[in-house]
Structure formats: structure tokens, C-alpha cells
Design a protein around this motif. Structure first.
Motif, PDB file in Angstrom:
ATOM      1  N   ARG B  59       6.386  -0.112 -15.231  1.00 31.60           N
ATOM      2  CA  ARG B  59       5.417  -1.425 -15.314  1.00 31.60           C
ATOM      3  C   ARG B  59       4.166  -0.633 -13.932  1.00 31.60           C
ATOM      4  O   ARG B  59       3.024  -0.296 -13.957  1.00 31.60           O
ATOM      5  N   ALA B  62       2.452   2.149 -16.019  1.00 33.99           N
ATOM      6  CA  ALA B  62       1.357   1.453 -16.612  1.00 33.99           C
ATOM      7  C   ALA B  62       0.506   1.167 -16.589  1.00 33.99           C
ATOM      8  O   ALA B  62      -0.905   1.027 -17.428  1.00 33.99           O
ATOM      9  N   ALA B  77       1.222   5.372 -23.355  1.00 35.92           N
ATOM     10  CA  ALA B  77       1.891   4.489 -23.727  1.00 35.92           C
ATOM     11  C   ALA B  77       3.071   4.999 -24.446  1.00 35.92           C
ATOM     12  O   ALA B  77       4.495   4.034 -24.120  1.00 35.92           O
ATOM     13  N   PHE B  81       6.798   3.809 -22.931  1.00 29.02           N
ATOM     14  CA  PHE B  81       7.813   3.253 -24.445  1.00 29.02           C
ATOM     15  C   PHE B  81       9.287   3.678 -24.346  1.00 29.02           C
ATOM     16  O   PHE B  81      10.156   2.778 -24.316  1.00 29.02           O
ATOM     17  N   HIS B 476       6.343  -8.368 -31.593  1.00 28.56           N
ATOM     18  CA  HIS B 476       5.768  -7.970 -30.053  1.00 28.56           C
ATOM     19  C   HIS B 476       6.021  -6.208 -29.830  1.00 28.56           C
ATOM     20  O   HIS B 476       5.225  -5.872 -29.096  1.00 28.56           O
ATOM     21  N   VAL B 477       7.449  -6.396 -30.164  1.00 29.23           N
ATOM     22  CA  VAL B 477       8.100  -5.248 -29.449  1.00 29.23           C
ATOM     23  C   VAL B 477       7.136  -3.881 -30.622  1.00 29.23           C
ATOM     24  O   VAL B 477       6.857  -2.703 -30.249  1.00 29.23           O
ATOM     25  N   ASP B 479       4.578  -3.839 -31.926  1.00 33.46           N
ATOM     26  CA  ASP B 479       2.970  -3.855 -31.974  1.00 33.46           C
ATOM     27  C   ASP B 479       2.751  -2.610 -30.715  1.00 33.46           C
ATOM     28  O   ASP B 479       2.025  -2.062 -30.032  1.00 33.46           O
ATOM     29  N   TYR B 480       4.148  -3.023 -29.502  1.00 32.61           N
ATOM     30  CA  TYR B 480       4.274  -2.177 -28.861  1.00 32.61           C
ATOM     31  C   TYR B 480       4.624  -0.535 -28.449  1.00 32.61           C
ATOM     32  O   TYR B 480       3.749   0.396 -28.514  1.00 32.61           O
ATOM     33  N   ALA B 484       1.707   2.923 -29.081  1.00 33.81           N
ATOM     34  CA  ALA B 484       2.352   4.093 -28.194  1.00 33.81           C
ATOM     35  C   ALA B 484       2.358   5.198 -29.790  1.00 33.81           C
ATOM     36  O   ALA B 484       1.806   6.007 -28.888  1.00 33.81           O
TER      37      ALA B 484
END
Lengths: 169, 491
Positions: B59, B62, B77, B81, B476-477, B479-480, B484
Motif C-alpha cells: 500500500r 502504491a 501498478a 498488482f 473491481h479486480v 479494473d485494477y 496494471a
């Protein structure tokens, strides 16, 4: 033919012969001595490339320290003549030709490449000698991170030796 | 005058997860002698806390993204991930190890220290922007896992696994290193982003790629293909996965695989990204071989652990299908697949670790007969993971496959998707066979279920909830994963 050229070929052939003996010898001590030959010839090759420091390290660490350990282990274990299992048919009839093919293909592609052609025409090759000073500057500034990470790598190796050697409680 | 590179210390926070993992690894080594044999379990929890703190450190990473250590490490990113994926898999494997190690009588601090060091190596792999750095990371994760695979020293199979993995793995590493040397010879740099620039220049100057760099890439593919257990380098996989202690197998099949795929993505998409279609056929052919060998060999297995080993080979094939797409969406699909794959695979192997009982005696499919009535919750969990591996809707495995196929279809590689889809149907047979054994076969009488330890319950709960979450609410994932993928191909 210049002198470096002759030295290069002599050492290159010695290195290959040493490597083959290392694999083919049945007495472990013969393999160990063949490995010394490989290490020393490689050190000479490094010298030819102008890397004195690497050549010295090669001799001191590999041909010296590591090999002494090898020989000691062979002596302490009283390792006898290597036993051979039946050769795998696949390795003999498919592996060997494919291995030779890979070797030839790699040699061809290297020769075919931009750098390879330059070296063949006598233009390229590395003439930038790597001094110890430059090397240390690279190692401790530009490549500091891999250098530091190597210490963890060595720690892992020590842990591994501990795991394998420790007595069961 | 050579000066100490003080500026390199300024962005240490971009390496925070690795620092935390190594710190906890050393802490465990130091604490080990002070704790009696009865208290060794504390070390396991300490290692788990270490992974949690490392996730917190991700975190931190990030918050301030960018390059570190002379651009050798990239905290983007993509790296973030992958850090979450590999550290998460290590955390689950640690939770699943404690009861197992106690039951096998090999509860020792070195185990947890090695797991943490291995995940630090995987973290370096995920973030490495330079090939020598990547090599050190690869060795850190490989050497730790060689030792872990042979950790049950009294078991012949475990010794075989350790030795086999060590010898063949070192061989593969040599290929990787040789490849790096070739790439360096042709481009004059080992930094992946500079390799891209150098190759671009080379292409504009000569009209084609230098053969040395192509050979270099091929050798790198051999080395990394071995580490992700892709065909034709998969020979060692089943033996090692079967012989290693089962929680270690859970780690082997998830973390190192995911981290190596991350490095492969960076080298192929960034370093060799400009060379159009250069590596497509290598990846596509490897994908087909991996899929077919994995799935067909799994069909005839009677040992569930070995079957899942082949299944993880097959899954590397599905990931390669998404890899072959060669687009940003392909990268996102690989990342999503890896996240889903890690959860279901670790979950499945941890169930096997628990059911194996002492000395891993109960691994045959007949040992799973009637589990549905004897241990309904555990059986339900296992069923969920198997459904996800099979690719049934509402599980992470389904959407992983869906996105992978979609990415390949977007790049118009229809034939590859057709082969992968057929393989997916074949795969259903061996997963369903285990489920049928659990619910419809007559239970064996001599079996007494052992209690599931709280740590294993926690690990299985996380894995099961994660699998369902990715299957039902993937946005959600995803999007990450897309962010990335963007950060990777932005250069």
C-alpha cells in the motif's frame, strides 16, 4: 595469426575439453581436476578481454577456494567410482543429435548477428578494458540493488545447507 | 572519486514489501533458537504477520509510484498488482503449513524464513526492470523453493522432488542467463525499457531484428518457460509437485508461477514489444502443447495430488492463451487469471494437505470416497475450488478463462481459443470424477477425519471467499488488472 588469437583458441579448446572430461570422467576426483582446468582457462579468456579483476577472482575463488572444498568433500565422503545406470535410449538417439544441432544453430546465429559479423571482420570485439575501478563504480552505484540482493541469496543458500545438514530432533 | 549513492536511499519505500519480508525472515531465523520445540508454531504466525505487514507495505509502495535504484526496480501498478498476488499466495501457504509441519514432525523456523525469502524474490521478479536484477530475484525464489520441496527429508519422494527440481531448475536458470548475455550482446543494455529502445533503433537501421537478440529471447523463454511449467519444459513438474510437501506444492504452483509470468510479460511486452509477432508462435505453440499435455495426462491419474499437478500445467496453458493475444487486454486477462488461479489452486492443495494425513498416505482418489458425508464443509470447499479450476460460472476460474479467451478472440486467434475450449471440456472429466467420488461413492470405513486447524480454516475461508468474489463481482479486480496492464505497456 596474432598471439592473443592463438592464446584464445588454446584456452577455448582446453575449456571445452575440460568441461567434457568433467562430465565423462567416472572418478569424482578426475572431474574435480577437470573443473580446475575449465576455471583456469576461463580466467585466461577473461584476461584476454581485459578484465584482470574478474580473472583474478576467477582463479582465487573458483579455482582456489571452491575447488578445495570440492576436493575435501570428495575425500571425506570417500566417493568411489561413479555408477552408471543404463543410458536412456531417448537421450542417446534424440538428445545427443538435438544437443549438437542446438550448438550449431547457436553458433550460426551468433555468427550471423550484427555483432558477430563485426567481430568476424575484425571491427568489433570489446576493446574497452574493464578496470577494477570502473567495475566497482558499476557494482556499488548503478547495480547496487542486485549486489545487495545477492546477500539475501547467500543467506538462503546457508539456510538450505542448514536444513539439509541438521540432525532430526 | 566514487561516492556513496545516497540518492538511492531516497526511494527505498518502493522496495518496502521486499524489505519487510526479508526483515521478518531474519527475525524468524533469530527467534528460532530461543523458542522450544513446543512453541515453534509462534514462528508460523510471525511469518503470517510478516506477509500481512508486507501487504501493508505494498500500500505504501502504491502511494508513490515510480522507479527505484537507478531504474532497476519499477514500482508501477503492474508490480503492485503482482506483489499482492504473490504475497497473498505466500500468506495462504504459511497458514496451511503450520498444522501440516507439526503433524509431520518437521516444524522448524527455517521453513517459514525460506517462504518469506522466496516471496521477497518473487516480489523482485514482479518489479524488476532490469535482467540481472530479475535473475537475482528468480534465484532467490528458486533456491528457496528447491530446499522447501525437499523439506520432508525422511520421505524418499520429497528428496527426489528436491533434487530433481534443483538440478533441472539450475539448468533452466543457465538458459535464462545465457539469454540475458545474448540480449546484452545485441543491445548493449540489460534494462528492459532500454532494450526496447535499442531494438527499435536496430529495426529502423537494418530493417530487421538482430539474430542475436532473437536467440536471446528464445533462450530466455526456455528458462522462464521451465519456471512456469509450460510445455515442452514441463517434464519435471508432476514429480516435483507430487513429491514436495503439499503446502509447499501449494506455494510452488501459485507464487513463483505468477511472479515468473509477471517477468515474462515485462520482457516480452515491454522489451520485445516493438518486434511485431516475433514471439507469437513460440507462445501459441507452447500454449497448445501445455494445454494438451496437462489435460490428457491428468485424465489417467489416480493420485489426486498428481492430478492437480497436471491441472496446474494445463492452467499455465490457459494463461499462455491470454499471453499470446499481445494486447493490453491480454495482459489484463493474464493478471486476472493469475489472481483467480492462485486462490483456487492454493485452496485445492491445502485441502489435499489436510486430507493427506500423516506421511501423506491418503492421496488416492479412492481415499476421497464419501467425504461429502464425513466432512461436508471441507468437501464443499474442495468442490468449490474444483469447480473454479474447471471453469464453472460464478467462480473466479470461469471469468479468468472467459477474459483469457476474449482477449485471444479480440486478437483474432480463433484456432487457439477453440483448442483451449476443447481442452477445458476434457478437463471437466477429471475434476468431476473427484467430486463424484466425494459425494456418490461409498465411504471407506477405516477413515477417521482429523480436526481442521484454525489456521487452515482461515486460509480456506479466504481462498473460498476470494474465488467466489472474483466470480461474482469481478469488476473491481478487473479494473485494477486493466490499470496494471496500462502501466506496463505505457512506455
Amino acid at each position: 595469426m596474432t598471439l592473443p588469437f592463438i592464446v584464445f583458441f588454446v584456452c577455448a579448446i582446453l575449456a571445452v575439453v575440460g568441461a567434457l572430461t568433467l562430465i565423462l570422467a567416472r572418478e569424482p576426483i578426475h572431474s574435480a581436476l577437470a573443473l580446475v582446468l575449465v576455471m583456469v582457462s576461463l580466467a585466461v579468456l577473461y584476461l584476454l578481454l581485459g578484465a584482470e579483476f574478474i580473472a583474478a577472482v576467477q582463479i582465487i575463488v573458483y579455482a582456489g577456494a571452491v575447488m578445495v572444498l570440492f576436493v575435501f568433500v570428495i575425500m571425506l565422503l570417500n566417493a568411489g567410482v561413479e555408477e552408471r545406470t543404463d543410458y536412456s535410449k531417448l537421450a542417446k538417439y534424440a538428445g545427443l543429435p538435438l544437443g549438437i544441432f542446438l550448438l550449431l544453430a547457436l553458433a550460426y546465429w551468433m555468427f550471423d548477428s550484427f555483432i558477430g559479423k563485426q567481430i568476424a571482420n575484425g571491427v568489433g570485439g570489446t576493446n574497452a578494458s574493464v578496470s577494477t575501478r570502473e567495475l566497482s563504480a558499476q557494482l556499488f552505484q548503478k547495480y547496487l540493488f542486485p549486489f545487495e540482493a545477492t546477500s539475501i541469496l547467500i543467506l538462503i543458500a546457508i539456510l538450505g545447507a542448514l536444513v539439509l545438514a541438521k540432525k532430526d530432533e | 572519486m566514487i561516492q556513496f549513492p545516497a540518492e538511492q536511499l531516497a526511494n527505498l519505500h518502493r522496495l518496502a514489501p521486499e524489505l519487510v519480508l526479508c526483515f521478518f525472515g531474519i527475525l524468524i531465523m533469530v527467534a528460532d533458537p530461543f523458542l522450544g520445540p513446543a512453541k515453534q508454531r509462534i514462528l508460523g504466525w510471525l511469518a503470517f504477520v510478516g506477509t500481512l505487514v508486507a501487504l501493508g507495505a505494498v500500500r505504501l509502495m502504491a502511494l508513490d509510484q515510480g522507479m527505484a535504484y537507478n531504474n532497476l526496480i519499477s514500482a508501477d501498478a503492474f508490480s503492485i498488482f503482482m506483489h499482492v498476488v504473490v504475497i497473498g499466495s505466500a500468506a495462504l501457504a504459511i497458514l496451511g503449513s503450520m498444522q501440516y509441519l507439526e503433524q509431520e514432525g518437521i516444524q522448524r523456523g527455517e521453513y517459514y524464513a525460506l517462504v518469506l525469502f522466496a516471496s521477497a524474490g518473487m516480489g523482485i521478479l514482479a518489479g524488476a526492470n532490469e535482467l540481472v536484477t530479475a535473475f537475482i530475484g528468480l534465484e532467490m525464489s528458486s533456491i528457496s523453493t528447491y530446499i522447501l520441496a525437499g523439506f520432508r527429508r525422511r520421505a524418499v519422494k520429497s528428496n527426489e522432488a528436491g533434487l530433481k527440481y534443483f538440478i533441472l531448475g539450475s539448468f533452466a536458470t543457465a538458459f535464462f542467463l545465457y539469454g540475458i548475455a545474448m540480449v546484452y550482446g545485441s543491445t548493449g543494455t540489460t534494462r528492459i525499457d532500454l532494450v526496447r529502445d535499442a531494438l527499435e533503433k536496430l529495426i529502423t537501421a537494418q530493417g530487421r531484428l538482430d539474430s542475436l537478440s532473437i536467440v536471446g529471447l528464445a533462450l530466455i523463454f526456455v528458462g522462464l518457460g521451465f519456471k512456469v511449467v509450460a510445455a515442452p519444459f514441463q517434464i519435471y513438474g508432476p514429480d516435483v509437485y507430487e513429491g514436495a510437501p503439499t503446502p509447499v506444492t501449494a506455494l510452488l504452483a501459485s507464487g513463483p508461477k505468477a511472479a515468473t509470468f509477471a517477468l515474462m510479460l515485462r520482457i516480452f511486452y515491454v522489451g520485445f514489444g516493438t518486434a511485431d509477432g516475433l514471439w507469437f508462435w513460440a507462445i501459441a505453440i507452447s500454449a497448445v502443447l501445455t494445454l494438451c499435455i496437462g489435460n490428457f495426462a491428468a485424465l489417467v491419474q489416480t493420485n489426486v495430488k498428481r492430478m492437480l499437478a497436471y491441472s496446474s500445467i494445463a492452467h499455465a496453458g490457459y494463461i499462455l492463451v491470454a499471453f499470446a493475444a499481445g494486447t493490453v487486454y491480454g495482459v489484463a486477462a493474464v493478471l486476472f487469471y493469475l489472481a483467480a488461479y492462485v486462490l483456487m489452486k492454493v485452496g485445492a492443495f491445502l485441502v489435499i494437505a489436510h486430507l493427506g494425513q500423516r506421511d501423506e498416505q491418503r492421496l488416492k482418489i479412492t481415499d476421497y470416497a464419501g467425504l461429502g458425508t464425513k466432512q461436508p464443509v471441507l468437501a464443499a470447499c474442495f468442490t468449490l475450488f474444483l469447480f473454479s479450476l474447471l471453469g464453472l460460472p460464478a467462480t473466479g476460474g470461469f471469468l479468468g478463462k472467459f477474459f483469457a479467451f476474449q482477449a485471444a478472440l479480440d486478437s483474432r486467434i480463433v484456432w487457439l481459443v477453440v483448442i483451449a475450449a476443447i481442452n477445458s471440456v476434457i478437463g471437466a472429466y477429471y475434476y468431476l470424477r473427484v467430486i463424484i467420488a466425494m459425494y456418490f461413492w461409498e465411504p471407506s470405513k477405516d477413515y477417521t477425519p482429523s480436526k481442521v486447524a484454525p489456521a487452515v480454516v482461515l486460509a480456506l475461508t479466504i481462498a473460498a471467499i476470494g474465488t467466489l468474489y472474483l466470480g461474482i463481482l469481478p469488476s473491481h479486480v478487473l479494473d485494477y488488472a486493466k490499470a496494471a496492464a496500462d502501466s506496463l505497456t505505457l512506455h
